[in-house]
Design a protein around this motif. Structure first.
Motif, PDB file in Angstrom:
ATOM      1  N   SER A 368       0.819  -1.222   0.000  1.00 13.79           N
ATOM      2  CA  SER A 368       0.000   0.000   0.000  1.00 13.79           C
ATOM      3  C   SER A 368       0.845   1.262   0.000  1.00 13.79           C
ATOM      4  O   SER A 368       0.437   2.271  -0.560  1.00 13.79           O
ATOM      5  CB  SER A 368      -0.930  -0.004   1.206  1.00 13.79           C
ATOM      6  OG  SER A 368      -0.162  -0.088   2.395  1.00 13.79           O
ATOM      7  N   PHE A 369       2.062   1.184   0.591  1.00 16.04           N
ATOM      8  CA  PHE A 369       2.846   2.422   0.673  1.00 16.04           C
ATOM      9  C   PHE A 369       3.395   2.873  -0.678  1.00 16.04           C
ATOM     10  O   PHE A 369       3.940   3.953  -0.797  1.00 16.04           O
ATOM     11  CB  PHE A 369       3.979   2.286   1.716  1.00 16.04           C
ATOM     12  CG  PHE A 369       4.918   1.126   1.510  1.00 16.04           C
ATOM     13  CD1 PHE A 369       5.867   1.152   0.510  1.00 16.04           C
ATOM     14  CD2 PHE A 369       4.848   0.009   2.340  1.00 16.04           C
ATOM     15  CE1 PHE A 369       6.733   0.086   0.323  1.00 16.04           C
ATOM     16  CE2 PHE A 369       5.722  -1.055   2.164  1.00 16.04           C
ATOM     17  CZ  PHE A 369       6.673  -1.020   1.145  1.00 16.04           C
ATOM     18  N   ARG A 371       1.636   1.442  -3.757  1.00 12.61           N
ATOM     19  CA  ARG A 371       0.773   0.808  -4.752  1.00 12.61           C
ATOM     20  C   ARG A 371       0.307   1.798  -5.826  1.00 12.61           C
ATOM     21  O   ARG A 371       0.261   1.465  -7.005  1.00 12.61           O
ATOM     22  CB  ARG A 371      -0.440   0.193  -4.054  1.00 12.61           C
ATOM     23  CG  ARG A 371      -1.282  -0.688  -4.965  1.00 12.61           C
ATOM     24  CD  ARG A 371      -2.337  -1.445  -4.158  1.00 12.61           C
ATOM     25  NE  ARG A 371      -1.725  -2.419  -3.267  1.00 12.61           N
ATOM     26  CZ  ARG A 371      -2.279  -2.849  -2.120  1.00 12.61           C
ATOM     27  NH1 ARG A 371      -3.468  -2.401  -1.747  1.00 12.61           N
ATOM     28  NH2 ARG A 371      -1.647  -3.713  -1.357  1.00 12.61           N
ATOM     29  N   ALA A 372      -0.004   2.994  -5.400  1.00 10.39           N
ATOM     30  CA  ALA A 372      -0.539   3.961  -6.365  1.00 10.39           C
ATOM     31  C   ALA A 372       0.542   4.514  -7.290  1.00 10.39           C
ATOM     32  O   ALA A 372       0.249   5.001  -8.379  1.00 10.39           O
ATOM     33  CB  ALA A 372      -1.215   5.106  -5.617  1.00 10.39           C
ATOM     34  N   GLN A 373       1.799   4.451  -6.839  1.00  9.46           N
ATOM     35  CA  GLN A 373       2.859   5.114  -7.613  1.00  9.46           C
ATOM     36  C   GLN A 373       3.722   4.138  -8.394  1.00  9.46           C
ATOM     37  O   GLN A 373       4.333   4.512  -9.394  1.00  9.46           O
ATOM     38  CB  GLN A 373       3.765   5.929  -6.670  1.00  9.46           C
ATOM     39  CG  GLN A 373       3.086   7.082  -5.986  1.00  9.46           C
ATOM     40  CD  GLN A 373       2.442   6.679  -4.669  1.00  9.46           C
ATOM     41  OE1 GLN A 373       2.420   5.510  -4.300  1.00  9.46           O
ATOM     42  NE2 GLN A 373       1.891   7.653  -3.974  1.00  9.46           N
ATOM     43  N   ASN A 863      10.963  11.217  -3.574  1.00  5.44           N
ATOM     44  CA  ASN A 863      10.422  10.845  -2.271  1.00  5.44           C
ATOM     45  C   ASN A 863       8.914  11.009  -2.225  1.00  5.44           C
ATOM     46  O   ASN A 863       8.334  11.319  -1.206  1.00  5.44           O
ATOM     47  CB  ASN A 863      11.092  11.652  -1.156  1.00  5.44           C
ATOM     48  CG  ASN A 863      10.623  13.083  -1.132  1.00  5.44           C
ATOM     49  OD1 ASN A 863      10.126  13.598  -2.123  1.00  5.44           O
ATOM     50  ND2 ASN A 863      10.747  13.740  -0.001  1.00  5.44           N
ATOM     51  N   PHE A 864       8.271  10.777  -3.382  1.00  8.59           N
ATOM     52  CA  PHE A 864       6.817  10.932  -3.436  1.00  8.59           C
ATOM     53  C   PHE A 864       6.101   9.709  -2.867  1.00  8.59           C
ATOM     54  O   PHE A 864       4.889   9.703  -2.729  1.00  8.59           O
ATOM     55  CB  PHE A 864       6.363  11.187  -4.886  1.00  8.59           C
ATOM     56  CG  PHE A 864       6.857  10.156  -5.842  1.00  8.59           C
ATOM     57  CD1 PHE A 864       6.166   8.983  -6.025  1.00  8.59           C
ATOM     58  CD2 PHE A 864       8.044  10.350  -6.536  1.00  8.59           C
ATOM     59  CE1 PHE A 864       6.637   8.010  -6.886  1.00  8.59           C
ATOM     60  CE2 PHE A 864       8.521   9.384  -7.391  1.00  8.59           C
ATOM     61  CZ  PHE A 864       7.821   8.214  -7.566  1.00  8.59           C
ATOM     62  N   ALA A 865       6.850   8.661  -2.569  1.00 14.08           N
ATOM     63  CA  ALA A 865       6.284   7.468  -1.947  1.00 14.08           C
ATOM     64  C   ALA A 865       7.460   6.758  -1.291  1.00 14.08           C
ATOM     65  O   ALA A 865       8.603   7.201  -1.405  1.00 14.08           O
ATOM     66  CB  ALA A 865       5.618   6.562  -2.994  1.00 14.08           C
ATOM     67  N   ILE A 866       7.187   5.638  -0.626  1.00 17.77           N
ATOM     68  CA  ILE A 866       8.297   4.830  -0.118  1.00 17.77           C
ATOM     69  C   ILE A 866       8.814   4.013  -1.283  1.00 17.77           C
ATOM     70  O   ILE A 866       8.093   3.217  -1.881  1.00 17.77           O
ATOM     71  CB  ILE A 866       7.819   3.902   1.011  1.00 17.77           C
ATOM     72  CG1 ILE A 866       7.323   4.718   2.186  1.00 17.77           C
ATOM     73  CG2 ILE A 866       8.950   2.956   1.424  1.00 17.77           C
ATOM     74  CD1 ILE A 866       8.375   5.569   2.854  1.00 17.77           C
TER      75      ILE A 866
ATOM     76  N   ALA B  66       3.764   8.112   3.209  1.00 13.33           N
ATOM     77  CA  ALA B  66       4.798   8.761   2.411  1.00 13.33           C
ATOM     78  C   ALA B  66       4.249   9.490   1.197  1.00 13.33           C
ATOM     79  O   ALA B  66       4.958  10.277   0.579  1.00 13.33           O
ATOM     80  CB  ALA B  66       5.813   7.726   1.940  1.00 13.33           C
ATOM     81  N   GLY B  69       5.208  12.877  -0.351  1.00 15.01           N
ATOM     82  CA  GLY B  69       6.587  13.152   0.028  1.00 15.01           C
ATOM     83  C   GLY B  69       6.704  14.264   1.060  1.00 15.01           C
ATOM     84  O   GLY B  69       5.739  14.668   1.701  1.00 15.01           O
ATOM     85  N   ARG B 277      -9.156   5.839  -1.045  1.00 13.08           N
ATOM     86  CA  ARG B 277      -7.969   5.155  -1.528  1.00 13.08           C
ATOM     87  C   ARG B 277      -8.072   3.675  -1.173  1.00 13.08           C
ATOM     88  O   ARG B 277      -8.228   3.312  -0.017  1.00 13.08           O
ATOM     89  CB  ARG B 277      -6.725   5.752  -0.870  1.00 13.08           C
ATOM     90  CG  ARG B 277      -5.455   5.214  -1.465  1.00 13.08           C
ATOM     91  CD  ARG B 277      -4.245   5.857  -0.792  1.00 13.08           C
ATOM     92  NE  ARG B 277      -3.048   5.387  -1.465  1.00 13.08           N
ATOM     93  CZ  ARG B 277      -2.221   6.175  -2.146  1.00 13.08           C
ATOM     94  NH1 ARG B 277      -2.443   7.455  -2.222  1.00 13.08           N
ATOM     95  NH2 ARG B 277      -1.172   5.669  -2.742  1.00 13.08           N
TER      96      ARG B 277
END
Lengths: 985, 487
Positions: A368-369, A371-373, A863-866, B66, B69, B277
């Motif tokens: 999930s951390f 998934r969208a990216q 750093n827009f996601a993990i 996160a 960011g 989401r």
């Protein structure tokens, strides 16, 4: 006893007559020279010996022995002296050239395995920077003597006379030679087009009196040697757990994430490359013919990437009589490409803890951390591969007629056409059912996104180019001392293109995965769709004149002038007058030199000046106010057309002007074993075409204007040594080196705003090089709260953050502490070549490198996601004393993402470009089966690179001028291991 | 030669050959370009949500830890970095909108090729100035001191120092007054949602309120309330969905729509950023801007507005429903989402798309005007004004109560300070998650106490009431622009 001896002197290789050859009686004063037909007449004692000497050829001594007719056939002593180079609308002997022109011969290009011939020039010529791309068929980034514009620094390509923006369509096996025109005096003849340097390509020509069949083929495998050092699943869990703890966030539930997937294994593969070229040529008194066909097939090292290239060329010249020659050329080119859908960053960013597929063959989604990216790379490759039909066709050719009249005049007219047709059809299949692994209280679920429908895009693009060149030249030698060539000419180039795009989505049917159905028509026209179309027109017109004069092979003069216009600019700013002048002195032809300097065979000093314009990269009619269409206002459910200004125009927009000086020394010594060339240049661009973001507007309103002045200065050195150890054992070594210093003398001084690139990472301002790196300088990591309190820091700096240098010494860290951090453009470049041959056996080693630039590892700054970590993060700061380089794992600490030296790596590298071992079977061995020559070889290309960079390629990504040097997941440049053969019948 | 060299741009209009359409209005295509910018990412999408709502005490960033960011996280937890790319995007987005307005005004003033009556010119000027005033009003509240451009400037004239907030407010008032006086009170249905005099006057009321000009604010609100165009007849739970667009409640909305062929091109992404989401069928968006427990605890017992504001994930033991009656899932990434940004399943099915680009963004609704009226009246004080304030306040509560007399009793307190607290509270609840809370806190001087109470401990009002001037803009200006205090 003295008799009259006459005869003809010819070149032993080509059979062409040689003009101006010195013929003398050995140990006797005086002598004569051959006339324009290559004939000579001399009185000599019947027992004497005649000496034939000619610059660039080995002296030949023939005893008279009472013969009245003695024909001599001279062999070149050193190819580069007899060499002819392209100088624009004509050719010239290299020894008469007063600018910087280097040649690379086709056989050197053939020794590298590539589908794009420009690749092969890397490291060969000083002052030429080639940044290869590993993408199959892609154009490399090419810079000649640095960047002379902030707008477009690409050179001009001239292929058999036609002006081009690239040579992607050429068969690497069909090139006779490539000439690099580097200085302003050499390129001034091209007016508004040649300011960034010219790469002139000559395709293969038929050798006189021979029918030759040549076949070349290579089979190779490409392998990525330098992978990016990513952490594995255990490393990821360790780092992500630490990061969550630093964020005071709940730990992540890894229960279902037990895999250790190496996404680079999913991304990369060993890939095949195959090149083939067949040339048939014939040349007799009446006509010459060259027929070439080529086929190249390259898989990408990134999975599912493929590029195929088919080329056919026919060139025909017919001598109607002694004075009239006509001819033409037709080239057909076809490519098929399957560009990969895999994003390199996808492999770098995907968490390694995720398994690829479940036992039922369903793909997993990312946690999930992310998934969208971040998607499952294997899913993307599987679903979207082989869903493109991407084809291009190109036909270009020329027709010419050449008439010689009044003995010394030649009129030549050529018309060229280049037509391109590209078509793509893309199919977007339905998504697959995926598995979302359970996390914490959220259970594992399977999911099929039924909102996504199949869709099809169709795209067509047509380009047209028409060029005409007409020249009248005068070529004469007076009194065997004066050689004069003069030319006037007219040229025009017209370019246009048309594009059309359509897309439809099927909301009721699923279009099957069958290329026969991938047309818009299979989808009902009432379905969601979009379409667009556009076009382009541009024309250029020029008149030019050139004169070349040589006195006694000693004193050289070349001068050109061109008046040129481009339709890109307003009528008042369209025309410019450009020109050049070059002087040369061949000191080694002076008598005092011949008398006193024994070991130096040839010494030339040259100096040249040139001035020309540059209109590259400027949009058509940018001086006018264009309206941005395609916008809509909405009221209720009603949609209305909206317009706005597309940009702010500069009504005074004009071409930039490049002016340059070039000083050179060419030396050949020790019986032509040593050659050395040194060039100093200085070139200044004035009124640089610059686009920049206007304050307080949107970036789409970038302003395009002439702003400022920049200089490139540099040194180019090359040296070579040819000799033999023993009979049949020859060797040669050569090296070249280039240094370029780029300085912006002024930019924006008349305006009060800053020019930035890549979001402020690169800055362009007076006194520095174009697009230099601008940011903070890391001096460590804050270890303790006390250190933060006692040091210059941001107001929110904390232990574990990067400690920056307080450049302005005001006791705090602020944006004022940003400073010069380096240049993205390599100032130093060099190449090394070694070749050995013993009888049929030959060995080549080539190396190449650059130094002095920095590379920005922008891929690590996301750093827009993990995202997955590179292994440097395993050393992240956790407590005082743990690291003074790697900051704390905490993506909320924004200071650590500020652009700084932390994200910079030295761009210096040295690469073994090519190692090749070959064996040549001569006619003596294979003549019985009709083979004149067969060379077989194995080679390893790019097998080792020494570098401090961590990306897939050490080569700086400098395609962007104002924002260069960032590695955002650059495509790997692979090693290529090849077996090849070169067969001549 | 001349003929050969006179090539033109292909397939693009320029100002010389553009056939300005008749019909709608001669300047409309330019003004429509400005309207289009209201849907732009930098104007009303992520940055807008972050700056107006996530920065406040009512909402948290949401999504995943996160996502977004450091740039997005810092707008929830402070301090915001001058290098923040989202903030820079807001700056360029709003100045893009302002530029479009100025270009339209330039066309009205200077383009002799366009044939128009004086009345058309006045109305078009009013419309452009309404949009410009709105843009500057948001900008001055985001950034404080900003450069002021009230006309088209040449590229070399653009680098001007910042003006003071007072100078910016003077421009805003002048623009909105002109708009209020010259815009129509309503438009033909084919232009529904276009800027009206009511929208300009209502916005002007908020501009006055922000400057504590209570009398002017009250008068402006009163003008809107007596215009006959608006009322409180729309039930609270109908206001926010697609079917409640452009209702009697609507004073100004960013208009958005979609078609089954074009799900996004005519829309605005604000809803998608706040959509549920989830990795599965509930994947409606990115899940940002989630209402927090601090807001939840502020509701009075039984306030029906709570359920229309909080969209809750179901649990193993409790099943929650959406306003459209669907059971919510247990797989959602967050326990709560902004229910006011929830798109209806009927429209999702109609457009075959989940992300709600078509939902209008409510900028100013009637209850806001009524509460501004109440607030201004109470601040002016006096018996008559207190009565007026109570009447206005109770009219909003009456609608919220929706016939259930057991909840939200009428307010009868007349003490000015107590009533102020009650009106502030009513604004917070009535307009919860509607992109005004942070601005309200700042103008009331309550940002420090409210954010501390919400646990946003890094918040420092002397710095964080304003966003930093984007470093990229300071760099572009070669330091002509200067940073806000504390950054």
């Amino acid at each position: 006893q003295e008799i009259n001896v006459t005869g003809k002197v010819t070149d032993s290789a080509t059979g062409e007559t040689l003009i101006g050859v010195s013929v003398s009686v050995k140990n006797a004063p005086g002598g004569t020279q051959t006339n324009v037909d290559g004939n000579y007449a001399i009185k000599a004692p019947s027992n004497a010996t005649l000496v034939f000497s000619y610059i660039g050829y080995t002296n030949l001594e023939i005893p008279v022995n009472g013969k009245a007719i003695i024909n001599a056939s001279l062999t070149t002593s050193n190819k580069s002296l007899s060499e002819v180079v392209v100088i624009g609308y004509g050719t010239q002997k290299k020894i008469d050239v007063t600018g910087s022109i280097s040649s690379v011969k086709g056989d050197e290009i053939e020794k590298l395995v590539t589908t794009n011939p420009i690749d092969a020039l890397q490291g060969k010529v000083p002052g030429l920077t080639v940044i290869n791309s590993g993408i199959p068929g892609a154009s490399p980034t090419v810079r000649i003597r640095g960047v002379s514009s902030t707008n477009n620094a690409d050179p001009l390509y001239v292929v058999d006379g036609i002006l081009q923006d690239n040579i992607d369509y050429l068969n690497p096996g069909d090139i006779e030679s490539i000439d690099l025109l580097r200085d302003a005096s050499s390129t001034a003849i091209y007016g508004l087009r040649g300011a960034n340097g010219v790469i002139a390509v000559t395709t293969k020509k038929a050798a006189l009196g021979k029918t030759t069949i040549n076949f070349q083929s290579t089979v190779g495998v490409q392998h990525v040697t330098d992978r990016i050092d990513l952490v594995d699943a255990a490393g990821f869990k360790k780092l992500y757990t630490a990061q969550l703890a630093n964020l005071n966030a709940a730990p992540f539930d890894y229960t279902n994430y037990t895999a250790n997937t190496n996404w680079q294994d999913v991304l990369l593969r060993d890939a095949a490359i195959n090149t083939n070229s067949l040339t048939i040529s014939n040349n007799n008194d009446k006509s010459s013919t060259v027929l070439n066909i080529g086929y190249n097939d390259q898989d990408g090292v990134v999975r599912n990437d493929n590029y195929k290239k088919f080329i056919a060329r026919i060139n025909e010249e017919i001598k109607i009589n002694k004075n009239i020659k006509v001819g033409g050329q037709l080239m057909g080119f076809h490519f098929r490409t399957e560009p990969t859908v895999a994003s390199i960053n996808n492999a770098l960013w995907a968490a390694p803890i995720v398994p690829i597929k479940d036992p039922n063959g369903l793909y997993y989604t990312m946690p999930s951390f992310q998934r969208a990216q971040v998607g499952n790379l294997a899913y993307n490759l599987d679903r979207n591969s082989n869903t493109d039909v991407n084809r291009g066709f190109r036909f270009n050719g020329n027709l010419f007629a050449e008439i010689k009249f009044l003995k010394d005049f030649t009129l030549r007219s050529t018309v060229y056409t280049d037509l391109g047709f590209n078509n793509t059809r893309d199919y977007f299949p339905l998504p697959y059912t995926v598995v979302n692994l359970g996390e914490g209280t959220v259970p594992t679920t399977t999911f099929f996104d039924n909102t996504i429908k199949t869709s099809i895009n169709q795209n067509s693009f047509e380009s047209r180019k028409y060029q005409q060149d007409h020249t009248l030249s005068f070529d004469k030698e007076f009194n065997q001392k004066h050689r004069l060539n003069a030319m006037i000419g007219f040229t025009s180039v017209f370019l246009s293109n048309t594009s059309l795009f359509g897309s439809r989505r099927d909301t009721t049917l699923n279009v099957p995965n069958d290329p026969n159905l991938w047309y818009l028509n299979v989808i009902n026209q009432n379905n969601p769709s979009s379409n667009s179309g556009g076009g382009f027109e541009e024309s250029n017109v020029g008149v030019f004149a050139r004169t070349s004069y040589a006195y006694a092979n000693k004193y050289l003069l070349n001068a050109t002038i061109r008046r040129d216009a481009s339709s890109k600019f307003a009528p008042k700013n369209r025309w410019g007058t450009f020109g050049s002048i070059g002087l040369g002195w061949v000191a080694s032809e002076e008598n005092f030199f011949k008398d006193h300097v024994k070991d130096i065979d040839f010494l030339k000093l040259r100096a040249a000046w040139g001035r020309l314009g540059n209109s590259k990269g400027v949009d058509q009619n940018r001086y006018q106010q264009t309206l941005a269409g395609g916008d809509n206002a909405v009221f209720g459910d009603n949609v209305y057309t909206a317009v706005g200004n597309a940009y702010f125009p500069d009504p005074n927009l004009r071409f930039e002007v490049v002016q340059g000086e070039d000083l050179g020394l060419e030396l050949k010594a020790l019986n032509y074993k040593l050659n050395f060339e040194a060039t100093f240049y200085n070139k200044t661009t004035d009124g640089i075409l610059t686009s920049f973001t206007l304050l307080a507007t949107q970036s789409e309103n970038d302003y395009f204007t002439n702003l400022g002045n920049l200089t490139n200065k540099g040194v180019e050195l090359s040296a070579g040594w040819n000799d033999s150890f023993a009979k049949d054992f020859n060797y040669s070594v050569s090296a070249n080196f280039g240094y370029n210093k780029n300085v912006v003398n002024s930019i924006g001084n008349t305006s009060n705003f800053q020019i930035i690139g890549n979001g402020g990472v690169n800055l362009t301002e007076s006194g520095q090089s174009v697009g230099y790196f601008y940011g903070y300088r890391q001096i460590g990591i804050y270890q303790t709260a006390a250190e933060v309190a006692n040091s210059a820091a941001f107001s929110d700096s904390a232990p574990g953050d990067i400690k920056f240098q307080d450049v302005n010494g005001d006791g705090i860290i602020s944006p004022l502490d940003r400073t010069y951090l380096g240049t993205p453009f390599p100032p130093y470049s060099y190449g090394l070549n070694l070749s050995l041959s013993y009888k049929g056996l030959d060995f080549i080693a080539q190396g190449q490198g650059v130094a002095g630039n920095m590379i920005y590892t922008q891929r690590r700054n996301a750093n827009f996601a993990i995202l997955n970590y590179e292994s440097n993060r395993l050393n992240a700061w956790t407590a005082p004393g743990t690291s003074n380089v790697e900051p704390i794992l905490n993506n909320a600490r924004a200071n650590n993402y500020l652009f700084s030296t932390y994200f910079l790596e030295p761009g210096d590298y040295f690469r073994i470009r090519n190692l090749q071992l070959g064996y040549t079977f001569g006619q003596d061995m294979l003549g019985k089966i009709g083979v004149k020559k067969l060379r077989v070889y194995v080679s390893g290309q790019n097998i080792k690179t020494w570098s401090q960079t961590t990306g897939y390629t050490a080569e700086a990504q400098i395609g962007s001028i104002l924002g260069g040097g960032a590695d955002n997941g650059a495509y790997p440049v692979p090693a290529i291991y090849t077996f090849g053969l070169n067969l001549t019948f | 030669c001349k003929k050969l060299l006179d090539t033109q741009r292909q397939g693009e209009y320029n100002t010389d050959n553009y056939p300005y359409p008749g019909g709608a209005g001669p300047y409309d295509t330019y003004i429509f370009g400005a309207y289009k910018d209201l849907r732009a990412y930098g104007v009303h999408v992520f940055g807008f949500i972050l700056a107006t709502s996530i920065r406040s005490d009512d909402a948290d960033k949401g999504s995943t830890a996160a996502d977004g960011g450091a740039d997005a996280n810092s707008m929830d937890n402070f301090p915001v970095q001058p290098s923040n790319g989202i903030v820079n995007g807001m700056w360029t987005g709003y100045y893009g909108l302002i530029t479009k307005c100025n270009v339209a005004l330039d066309q009205i003033a200077n383009n002799k090729d366009i044939v128009a009556t004086d009345a058309q010119k006045m109305q078009s000027e009013a419309e452009a100035r309404f949009l410009r005033g709105y843009a500057y009003f948001n900008m001055v509240r985001f950034f404080g001191r900003i450069p002021l451009f009230d006309k088209v400037l040449g590229p070399t004239e653009l680098n001007v120092p910042q003006s003071t907030p007072a100078q910016i407010y003077a421009l805003i008032e002048s623009d909105l007054k002109f708009a209020a006086a010259n815009l129509p009170i309503s438009w033909d249905p084919k232009f529904i949602g276009r800027a009206t005099s009511g929208a300009a006057t209502g916005l002007l009321a908020k501009v006055y309120l922000t400057q504590k000009k209570w009398g002017e604010a009250m008068a402006a609100a009163n003008t809107v309330m007596t215009s006959g165009q608006y009322d409180l007849s729309t039930p609270y739970d109908k206001i926010f969905g697609e079917t409640g667009e452009n209702s009697k409640e609507s004073v100004f909305e960013v208009q958005a729509t979609a078609t089954p062929k074009e799900e996004t091109a005519y829309g605005v992404q604000t809803t998608q950023f706040q959509g549920v989401r989830d990795g599965g069928v509930w994947n409606l968006g990115y899940g940002f801007n989630v209402p927090n427990s601090n807001l939840e605890s502020a509701y009075e017992v039984g306030d029906p507005r709570l359920a229309r504001t909080f969209l809750r994930r179901s649990t193993a033991t409790t099943t929650y429903k959406t306003v459209y009656g669907e059971n919510t899932a247990t797989t959602w990434a967050n326990p709560i989402y902004n229910h006011k940004a929830y798109v209806s399943p009927a429209f999702r099915a109609k457009y075959g798309y989940n992300s709600g680009y078509w939902m209008n963004l409510r900028i100013l609704r009637y209850a806001d005007v009524v509460l501004m009226y109440a607030e201004a009246a109470n601040e002016l004080g006096g018996t008559a004004n207190t009565t007026i304030a109570l009447t206005a306040l109770n009219s909003v509560r009456a609608r919220a109560r929706n016939g259930n007399t057991a909840v939200l009793p009428d307010i009868t307190i007349t003490n000015q300070d107590q009533l102020r607290t009650i009106i502030h509270h009513e604004r917070r609840i009535e307009l919860a998650m509607e992109y005004d809370r942070f601005f309200d806190l700042v103008r009331w001087g309550e940002s420090q106490s409210a954010l501390s109470a919400a646990g946003k401990n890094n918040f420092n009002a002397s710095r964080d009431n304003l966003l930093p001037i984007p470093q990229a803009q300071i760099d572009l200006s070669k330091g002509v622009l200067t940073q806000n205090a504390g950054y």
